[in-house]
Write a protein that holds these residues in place. Structure first.
Motif, PDB file in Angstrom:
ATOM      1  N   GLN A 197       0.823  -1.209   0.000  1.00 22.95           N
ATOM      2  CA  GLN A 197       0.000   0.000   0.000  1.00 22.95           C
ATOM      3  C   GLN A 197       0.858   1.260   0.000  1.00 22.95           C
ATOM      4  O   GLN A 197       0.414   2.317  -0.434  1.00 22.95           O
ATOM      5  N   SER A 198       2.096   1.170   0.510  1.00 18.75           N
ATOM      6  CA  SER A 198       2.985   2.333   0.570  1.00 18.75           C
ATOM      7  C   SER A 198       4.367   1.933   0.082  1.00 18.75           C
ATOM      8  O   SER A 198       4.833   0.819   0.346  1.00 18.75           O
ATOM      9  N   ILE A 199       5.028   2.854  -0.636  1.00 18.20           N
ATOM     10  CA  ILE A 199       6.366   2.566  -1.143  1.00 18.20           C
ATOM     11  C   ILE A 199       7.148   3.871  -1.251  1.00 18.20           C
ATOM     12  O   ILE A 199       6.590   4.900  -1.663  1.00 18.20           O
ATOM     13  N   VAL A 200       8.426   3.861  -0.840  1.00 20.33           N
ATOM     14  CA  VAL A 200       9.242   5.077  -0.820  1.00 20.33           C
ATOM     15  C   VAL A 200      10.685   4.748  -1.173  1.00 20.33           C
ATOM     16  O   VAL A 200      11.172   3.644  -0.899  1.00 20.33           O
ATOM     17  N   PHE A 201      11.375   5.717  -1.787  1.00 24.00           N
ATOM     18  CA  PHE A 201      12.823   5.648  -1.994  1.00 24.00           C
ATOM     19  C   PHE A 201      13.526   6.344  -0.837  1.00 24.00           C
ATOM     20  O   PHE A 201      13.010   7.338  -0.292  1.00 24.00           O
ATOM     21  N   SER A 202      14.709   5.868  -0.484  1.00 23.99           N
ATOM     22  CA  SER A 202      15.538   6.586   0.482  1.00 23.99           C
ATOM     23  C   SER A 202      16.096   7.838  -0.183  1.00 23.99           C
ATOM     24  O   SER A 202      16.194   7.908  -1.414  1.00 23.99           O
ATOM     25  N   PRO A 203      16.473   8.860   0.598  1.00 31.70           N
ATOM     26  CA  PRO A 203      16.964  10.120   0.010  1.00 31.70           C
ATOM     27  C   PRO A 203      18.171   9.959  -0.903  1.00 31.70           C
ATOM     28  O   PRO A 203      18.309  10.698  -1.884  1.00 31.70           O
ATOM     29  N   CYS A 204      19.035   8.994  -0.613  1.00 30.21           N
ATOM     30  CA  CYS A 204      20.205   8.786  -1.466  1.00 30.21           C
ATOM     31  C   CYS A 204      19.900   7.852  -2.626  1.00 30.21           C
ATOM     32  O   CYS A 204      20.743   7.676  -3.519  1.00 30.21           O
ATOM     33  N   GLY A 205      18.730   7.229  -2.607  1.00 33.33           N
ATOM     34  CA  GLY A 205      18.304   6.403  -3.723  1.00 33.33           C
ATOM     35  C   GLY A 205      18.778   4.970  -3.715  1.00 33.33           C
ATOM     36  O   GLY A 205      18.535   4.228  -4.667  1.00 33.33           O
ATOM     37  N   ASN A 206      19.453   4.525  -2.650  1.00 33.69           N
ATOM     38  CA  ASN A 206      19.978   3.165  -2.651  1.00 33.69           C
ATOM     39  C   ASN A 206      19.012   2.136  -2.076  1.00 33.69           C
ATOM     40  O   ASN A 206      19.239   0.934  -2.166  1.00 33.69           O
ATOM     41  N   TRP A 207      17.911   2.598  -1.451  1.00 34.18           N
ATOM     42  CA  TRP A 207      16.908   1.697  -0.886  1.00 34.18           C
ATOM     43  C   TRP A 207      15.530   2.007  -1.459  1.00 34.18           C
ATOM     44  O   TRP A 207      15.198   3.164  -1.731  1.00 34.18           O
ATOM     45  N   ILE A 208      14.719   0.953  -1.612  1.00 34.07           N
ATOM     46  CA  ILE A 208      13.279   1.092  -1.800  1.00 34.07           C
ATOM     47  C   ILE A 208      12.628   0.378  -0.629  1.00 34.07           C
ATOM     48  O   ILE A 208      12.972  -0.773  -0.328  1.00 34.07           O
ATOM     49  N   ALA A 209      11.715   1.059   0.061  1.00 33.69           N
ATOM     50  CA  ALA A 209      11.011   0.449   1.191  1.00 33.69           C
ATOM     51  C   ALA A 209       9.535   0.328   0.853  1.00 33.69           C
ATOM     52  O   ALA A 209       8.927   1.267   0.326  1.00 33.69           O
ATOM     53  N   GLY A 210       8.958  -0.830   1.138  1.00 34.83           N
ATOM     54  CA  GLY A 210       7.540  -1.051   0.887  1.00 34.83           C
ATOM     55  C   GLY A 210       6.870  -1.668   2.089  1.00 34.83           C
ATOM     56  O   GLY A 210       7.426  -2.570   2.724  1.00 34.83           O
ATOM     57  N   GLY A 211       5.690  -1.166   2.423  1.00 29.15           N
ATOM     58  CA  GLY A 211       4.917  -1.712   3.537  1.00 29.15           C
ATOM     59  C   GLY A 211       3.910  -2.730   3.036  1.00 29.15           C
ATOM     60  O   GLY A 211       2.991  -2.385   2.290  1.00 29.15           O
ATOM     61  N   LEU A 212       4.073  -3.990   3.419  1.00 35.14           N
ATOM     62  CA  LEU A 212       3.223  -5.074   2.945  1.00 35.14           C
ATOM     63  C   LEU A 212       2.224  -5.486   4.016  1.00 35.14           C
ATOM     64  O   LEU A 212       2.578  -5.614   5.192  1.00 35.14           O
ATOM     65  N   GLY A 213       0.993  -5.692   3.610  1.00 34.78           N
ATOM     66  CA  GLY A 213      -0.032  -6.120   4.538  1.00 34.78           C
ATOM     67  C   GLY A 213      -1.239  -6.612   3.781  1.00 34.78           C
ATOM     68  O   GLY A 213      -1.196  -6.854   2.566  1.00 34.78           O
ATOM     69  N   THR A 214      -2.340  -6.762   4.470  1.00 35.57           N
ATOM     70  CA  THR A 214      -3.561  -7.257   3.877  1.00 35.57           C
ATOM     71  C   THR A 214      -4.759  -6.673   4.602  1.00 35.57           C
ATOM     72  O   THR A 214      -4.651  -6.236   5.747  1.00 35.57           O
ATOM     73  N   TRP A 215      -5.892  -6.651   3.904  1.00 33.31           N
ATOM     74  CA  TRP A 215      -7.121  -6.184   4.527  1.00 33.31           C
ATOM     75  C   TRP A 215      -7.709  -7.243   5.459  1.00 33.31           C
ATOM     76  O   TRP A 215      -8.626  -6.961   6.209  1.00 33.31           O
ATOM     77  N   ILE A 216      -7.210  -8.463   5.406  1.00 32.69           N
ATOM     78  CA  ILE A 216      -7.708  -9.513   6.295  1.00 32.69           C
ATOM     79  C   ILE A 216      -7.181  -9.237   7.693  1.00 32.69           C
ATOM     80  O   ILE A 216      -5.970  -9.268   7.938  1.00 32.69           O
TER      81      ILE A 216
END
Length: 325
Positions: A197-216
């Motif tokens: 549902q959410s995804i972001v790059f780190s300021p230096c661009g070396n990481w991508i972070a994503g929050g994984l979950g479910t509506w269940i």
């Protein structure tokens, strides 16, 4: 905004975005001045130079407002269904918009014309994030996929791989019993329901972070996954403490050393936690408690001194984070 003095927020059911003076704790103005009500979720995006505000009006169109003059600059009407996500490129040259079903567009800001129609997702586009260099961006969808795109060509570069279980158990961070449960396949029966549902790059661009979950509600597959931007391999997975679901609010600190995550309310919680993760170790170094309902959004001030958190209960809390990070 970049002046470290202004915070922009909105709420479900109202098009108007509220500009607060952080130092004086008072409302400066509301843009647009004439509100349109009726729909629930409404997205917005601020241009990098703080001059333009893109607003989803709750219908099928996007309004572009000049913040200084409070004039309507453009109205984008290509979407046929609800709009879920908006994001300007770091140089301000493009605006990307994602909607329900599979509507997904790149707009040329100079001419306010549709540059690309993106084909890849099969469901609503929930989140969009640009690499700091502005050449590529990532999108996540309710269909469970996350895709990396070239903004200039509109071509898909690659999907972000989502292996169900990592072979290297040392890449997990969290409570030992949670790590053991996941390694042993304790959550695989719910994987088909999981999405980012959410995804972001780190300021230096070396990481991508994503929050994984479910509506269940009872599913136990709530995690924050970190990809290496160069290889797209999963480098770490933060497993949330027991009782935390849907880490669907994420923000990197401006220095890139910390990632902050907010979760949704679950039965039995009096307060909803906001976790601070140290990127070098993957440890949860501090937890803020304040909201009584889902944490919907998070944002750092440009100087990194403050964190703003928005809750489903209609409140925005301002945290002094200098002591903790």
């Amino acid at each position: 905004m970049q002046d470290n003095k202004t915070l922009i927020g909105g709420n479900w059911g109202s098009t108007g975005k509220i500009f607060w003076n952080v130092n004086r704790r008072e409302v400066q103005r509301i843009l647009p001045p004439l509100e349109k009500r009726g729909s629930l979720r409404k997205s917005m995006a601020l241009s990098p130079d703080d001059k333009l505000l893109a607003i989803d009006t709750g219908g099928n169109d996007i309004q572009i407002w000049n913040i200084e003059t409070e004039e309507l600059v453009a109205e984008l009407t290509e979407h046929e269904n609800r709009i879920y996500s908006l994001r300007f490129s770091p140089d301000g040259g493009y605006l990307v918009s994602g909607g329900s079903v599979d509507e997904f567009y790149v707009w040329d800001v100079a001419r306010w014309e549709k540059q690309h129609t993106l084909i890849g997702h099969t469901s609503s586009v929930e989140a969009i994030a640009f690499h700091p260099d502005g050449n590529s961006f990532v999108s996540s969808s309710r269909d469970g996929t996350a895709l990396l795109w070239d903004v200039e060509t509109g071509k898909q570069i690659s999907p972000l791989p989502l292996p169900e279980t990592l072979e290297d158990g040392s890449l997990y961070r969290g409570e030992p019993n949670e790590i053991e449960r996941v390694i042993n396949g304790g959550n695989l029966q719910y994987k088909k329901y999981q999405h980012i549902q959410s995804i972001v790059f780190s300021p230096c661009g070396n990481w991508i972070a994503g929050g994984l979950g479910t509506w269940i509600a009872d599913a136990v597959i709530n995690e924050i996954r970190l990809w290496d931007t160069e290889t797209l391999e999963t480098r770490m997975i933060f497993l949330l403490p027991h009782g935390c679901i849907r880490p669907w609010a994420l923000a990197f600190s401006p220095c890139g050393k910390y990632l902050v995550s907010g979760v949704w309310w679950k039965w039995g919680l009096e307060r909803v936690p906001i976790h601070v993760w140290e990127m070098s170790t993957g440890e949860n170094i501090h937890t803020f408690w304040g909201h009584v309902s889902d944490v919907q959004d998070l944002a750092f001030s440009p100087d990194g001194k403050y964190l703003a958190s928005a809750g489903y209960d209609g409140t925005i809390l301002l945290w002094d984070v200098k002591t903790y990070i």
